[in-house]
Design an enzyme around this catalytic site. Structure first.
Site, short mmCIF file in Angstrom:
data_model
loop_
_atom_site.label_atom_id
_atom_site.label_comp_id
_atom_site.label_asym_id
_atom_site.label_seq_id
_atom_site.Cartn_x
_atom_site.Cartn_y
_atom_site.Cartn_z
N ILE A 156 -4.00 10.82 11.55
CA ILE A 156 -2.96 11.26 10.62
C ILE A 156 -3.59 12.04 9.47
CG2 ILE A 156 -1.01 10.56 9.19
CD1 ILE A 156 -0.73 9.86 12.19
N SER A 209 -2.69 0.57 14.13
CA SER A 209 -3.57 1.69 14.47
C SER A 209 -3.77 1.74 15.98
CB SER A 209 -4.93 1.52 13.79
OG SER A 209 -5.90 2.41 14.30
N GLY A 218 0.81 -1.21 0.00
CA GLY A 218 0.00 0.00 0.00
C GLY A 218 0.84 1.26 0.00
N LYS A 252 -7.24 -4.94 13.39
CA LYS A 252 -6.02 -4.33 13.91
C LYS A 252 -5.57 -5.00 15.21
CE LYS A 252 -5.43 -1.46 10.56
NZ LYS A 252 -4.28 -1.60 9.64
N ASN A 261 1.83 -2.05 5.44
CA ASN A 261 1.09 -0.80 5.59
C ASN A 261 -0.30 -0.87 5.00
OD1 ASN A 261 0.86 2.30 5.83
ND2 ASN A 261 0.62 1.94 3.64
N ARG A 319 0.25 5.99 -1.91
CA ARG A 319 -0.18 7.30 -1.43
C ARG A 319 -0.17 7.33 0.11
NH1 ARG A 319 -6.78 7.74 -1.67
NH2 ARG A 319 -7.23 5.79 -0.59
N TYR A 349 -12.96 -3.28 11.65
CA TYR A 349 -11.65 -2.65 11.52
C TYR A 349 -10.85 -2.84 12.82
CZ TYR A 349 -8.08 0.98 10.94
OH TYR A 349 -6.90 1.66 10.87
#
Length: 261
Positions: A198, A152, A17, A169, A95, A20, A165
């Site tokens: 972020i 995260s 990943g 994690k 990532n 970007r 999610y």
């Protein structure tokens, strides 16, 4: 993408990943700090090729590889392509990941959403790491070797509106410990970096909301995290500066996850 297949003495990093956001910042920081960098993306498009060109301006070589993390069948081809291009992978940065398809009541979560997020963030990451770790063990390298999981604050901080999610994690946090123990005898450091809020394209849509929450004290440091904050930590770990600290977790969140009264 460079077509030069000559293997250099620079260490090789693979960043999932990396096209970007946080991933791109990591790619460029690693290149600046002496790595040749391959990175995965959904499409080897103009943005990916421009990133490869930026890597070359920093003295390294760049390789963009279109590869879907959740597709376990694609992992072998990815690793083979990177090895043919640059040799043994010295540093894997996990990532890539996705957020919850729909935020909502935990009691309304659909199995399809659960499977989609876990297949990418945990299952895909685990089995790619497994394959790269085997390759690291089989091939000799004079460079420091590491596996770095970008997870995260949601490893520990629960958000019921995006439960799948958080669970993905949390599983990645345990995977860090497991791989750290398994690979310690091989002198391969395994680390976890836990970003907080972020500033990226993904958070741009909720920027005003977070600006107010910063004023209300959400983040003790009172500011956004920048992609460069994460990249500098990852690069220090990749360069072997914390080799004896394998299994360690770095909280990159401005104090967000510190329990407070």
């Amino acid at each position: 993408m460079t077509n030069n297949n000559k293997i250099t003495k620079r260490p090789v990093a693979l960043v999932t990943g990396g096209r970007r956001g946080i991933g791109a910042a990591i790619v460029l920081r690693l290149a600046r700090d002496g790595f040749d960098v391959a990175f995965t993306c959904r499409n080897e498009d103009e943005v990916a090729q421009q990133l490869c060109a930026e890597i070359e301006t920093l003295g390294g070589r760049g390789l963009a590889v279109a590869s879907e993390l959740q597709s376990l069948e694609a992992h072998a081809e990815l690793i083979e392509r990177v090895q043919a291009w640059g040799g043994v992978v010295d540093c894997l940065v996990n990532n890539a990941g996705i957020g919850s398809p729909v935020r909502g009541d935990l009691l309304d979560m659909k199995p399809a959403a659960f499977d989609q997020v876990l297949d990418t963030n945990l299952r895909g990451t685990f089995f790619l790491t497994q394959q790269v770790a085997k390759q690291m063990i089989q091939a000799s390298s004079e460079q420091p070797r590491s596996i770095i999981n970008v997870s995260s604050v949601s490893v520990e901080m629960a958000s019921p509106e995006r439960g799948e999610y958080c669970m993905s994690k949390a599983g990645l946090g345990m995977a860090t410990k497991l791989f750290a123990l398994r690979l310690a005898p091989e002198n391969i450091g395994v680390f976890e970096v836990r970003p907080g809020v972020i500033r990226t394209d993904m958070t741009a849509g909720v920027a005003d909301k977070y600006e107010q929450r910063f004023k209300d004290g959400l983040v003790p440091m009172g500011r956004w995290g920048e992609t460069s904050d994460i990249a500098s930590i990852v690069s220090a770990l990749a360069c072997g500066q914390f080799g004896f600290a394998t299994g360690s977790v770095i909280h990159a969140d401005g104090g967000l996850a510190i329990p407070r009264l």
